[in-house]
Design a protein around this motif. Structure first.
Motif, PDB file in Angstrom:
ATOM      1  N   HIS A  71      45.418  35.779  44.185  1.00 47.48           N
ATOM      2  CA  HIS A  71      44.935  34.843  45.211  1.00 47.48           C
ATOM      3  C   HIS A  71      45.948  33.757  45.573  1.00 47.48           C
ATOM      4  N   ALA A  81      42.288  40.626  42.505  1.00 53.94           N
ATOM      5  CA  ALA A  81      42.173  39.695  43.631  1.00 53.94           C
ATOM      6  C   ALA A  81      42.278  38.249  43.157  1.00 53.94           C
ATOM      7  N   VAL A  82      41.651  37.946  42.022  1.00 54.72           N
ATOM      8  CA  VAL A  82      41.722  36.588  41.478  1.00 54.72           C
ATOM      9  C   VAL A  82      43.155  36.256  41.082  1.00 54.72           C
ATOM     10  N   THR A 141      40.351  45.363  37.018  1.00 54.23           N
ATOM     11  CA  THR A 141      39.431  45.732  38.095  1.00 54.23           C
ATOM     12  C   THR A 141      39.962  45.162  39.412  1.00 54.23           C
ATOM     13  N   PRO A 142      39.526  45.697  40.544  1.00 53.99           N
ATOM     14  CA  PRO A 142      39.944  45.125  41.829  1.00 53.99           C
ATOM     15  C   PRO A 142      39.599  43.639  41.957  1.00 53.99           C
ATOM     16  N   GLU A 143      38.473  43.233  41.413  1.00 52.02           N
ATOM     17  CA  GLU A 143      38.079  41.824  41.470  1.00 52.02           C
ATOM     18  C   GLU A 143      39.030  40.958  40.658  1.00 52.02           C
ATOM     19  N   GLU A 144      39.399  41.418  39.464  1.00 46.50           N
ATOM     20  CA  GLU A 144      40.341  40.666  38.630  1.00 46.50           C
ATOM     21  C   GLU A 144      41.712  40.584  39.298  1.00 46.50           C
TER      22      GLU A 144
END
Length: 69
Positions: free
Chosen positions: A52, A48-49, A43-46
């Motif tokens: 990072h 990004a993590v 996912t985009p959130e994963e």
């Protein structure tokens, strides 16, 4: 870089990277390669993590699709 940069792998007897700072750098680069090289896997959130640690030091990558948008 000190004498602890490399150590011997007990399993196969070859020298491997063992310096903690370089191992953290490897982990950050590996995670960023997954997040930025195959973003469709997570996912985009994963992503990004995972990216990072890389992006806070080097900034976001130049991605052609993002530049056209």
């Amino acid at each position: 870089m000190g004498p602890q940069l490399f150590g011997r792998d007990e399993g196969d007897g070859v020298e491997v990277l063992s310096d903690p700072a370089w191992l953290r750098a490897f982990d950050a680069a590996y995670a960023a390669a997954l997040a930025l090289g195959a973003p469709e896997l997570l996912t985009p959130e994963e992503n990004a993590v995972l990216a990072h640690r890389w992006t806070i030091v080097l900034g976001p990558p130049d991605v052609p699709e993002q530049q056209r948008a």
